[in-house]
Design an enzyme around this catalytic site. Structure first.
Site, short mmCIF file in Angstrom:
data_model
loop_
_atom_site.label_atom_id
_atom_site.label_comp_id
_atom_site.label_asym_id
_atom_site.label_seq_id
_atom_site.Cartn_x
_atom_site.Cartn_y
_atom_site.Cartn_z
N CYS A 23 -24.01 -36.18 -1.57
CA CYS A 23 -24.49 -37.50 -1.16
C CYS A 23 -23.50 -38.28 -0.29
O CYS A 23 -23.37 -38.00 0.89
CB CYS A 23 -24.89 -38.28 -2.42
SG CYS A 23 -26.11 -39.61 -2.10
N GLU B 28 -28.94 -34.15 -6.11
CA GLU B 28 -27.85 -34.72 -6.89
C GLU B 28 -28.37 -35.20 -8.24
O GLU B 28 -29.47 -35.74 -8.34
CB GLU B 28 -27.25 -35.90 -6.11
CG GLU B 28 -26.11 -36.61 -6.81
CD GLU B 28 -25.63 -37.83 -6.04
OE1 GLU B 28 -24.47 -38.23 -6.24
OE2 GLU B 28 -26.42 -38.40 -5.25
N LYS C 144 -17.50 -34.19 -6.61
CA LYS C 144 -17.71 -35.15 -5.52
C LYS C 144 -16.40 -35.83 -5.16
O LYS C 144 -15.76 -36.48 -6.00
CB LYS C 144 -18.76 -36.17 -5.96
CG LYS C 144 -19.26 -37.11 -4.87
CD LYS C 144 -20.39 -37.98 -5.44
CE LYS C 144 -21.01 -38.88 -4.40
NZ LYS C 144 -22.11 -39.69 -4.98
#
Length: 248
Positions: free
Chosen positions: A138, A36, A104
């Site tokens: 994540c 990331e 995300k």
């Protein structure tokens, strides 16, 4: 490709990664996964680090994929034209120049990410040389329902991260859980080193559909290699058809 990340210094990170990408290509890698925010670290200075589509980080990924004949992905802070805030965006580049984006879906509010970056609302699944890959970033790893939603169309979940060492047990347990509950491969790629006062332990790994670890890293920069076969996923789901019993 478990890497250290020079804080908010994309040129230094491009220089660090280039010889390692050359090495990965020479070893026969087809899909290379970077952490990331691979070019700047998990920075909340969005106004300073965000790039437009086609900016330096996206250009590096696209050109490196073509130069080395690889599929290549990693996330970067990207500000689309007209958007009020940038997105933490995973960019997947094919060697022939094609590109796909995943934004995300779950900004990490504990670190204030939701104040600086927008939230995406779509999943991304792409067939990478016959392996159906679904991509996450994540904190998304904590939300099992998103993985469940994509399960039937997925052979491998790819999770890129800057996951701090203080919660490494969570990272390890959740990666394995996502593999077991969906009978799919999970590829988790985390960074190492220090960034903005946090320590990162790495613990990148590749887990098979039965929850067995195929490859794992400790706390140094490491290139992990593993072979993923969609037939293994299909056979696991035929042997133990848990997805057929999932409701909702």
């Amino acid at each position: 490709m478990q890497s250290e990340i020079a804080w908010e210094d994309p040129p230094a990170n491009f220089a660090r990664l280039e010889p390692r990408l050359r090495e990965a290509a020479a070893l026969g890698a087809r899909l290379v996964v970077l952490p990331e925010m691979f070019a700047c670290g998990f920075s909340m200075a969005a106004a300073r680090v965000a790039e437009p589509p086609g900016g330096p980080s996206a250009t590096f990924l696209r050109e490196a994929a073509a130069r080395h004949g690889l599929w290549l992905c990693g996330s970067l802070p990207e500000l689309p034209p007209g958007a009020p805030r940038p997105f933490n965006t995973l960019l997947l580049c094919a060697p022939d120049g094609r590109q796909w984006r995943y934004r995300k879906r779950h900004p990490f509010s504990y670190a204030g990410e939701h104040l600086h970056y927008g939230a995406g609302d779509e999943l991304l699944t792409v067939a990478v040389e016959g392996l159906r890959c679904t991509f996450f970033i994540c904190y998304d790893l904590r939300f099992a329902d998103a993985f469940w939603d994509a399960a039937r169309a997925t052979d491998a979940y790819v999770v890129v991260a800057n996951w701090p060492a203080r919660r490494r047990a969570h990272w390890q347990a959740l990666l394995r859980a996502r593999a077991i509950e969906n009978l799919a491969y999970v590829v988790g790629v985390n960074r190492v080193g220090q960034g903005d006062g946090l320590d990162y332990a790495g613990d990148s790994c590749v887990i098979d559909p039965w929850g067995e670890t195929l490859a794992a890293a400790a706390g140094q920069e490491t290139l992990l290699l593993a072979e993923l076969d969609p037939r293994v996923v299909r056979e696991a789901r035929e042997t133990f058809p848990v997805l057929n019993d999932r409701r909702g």
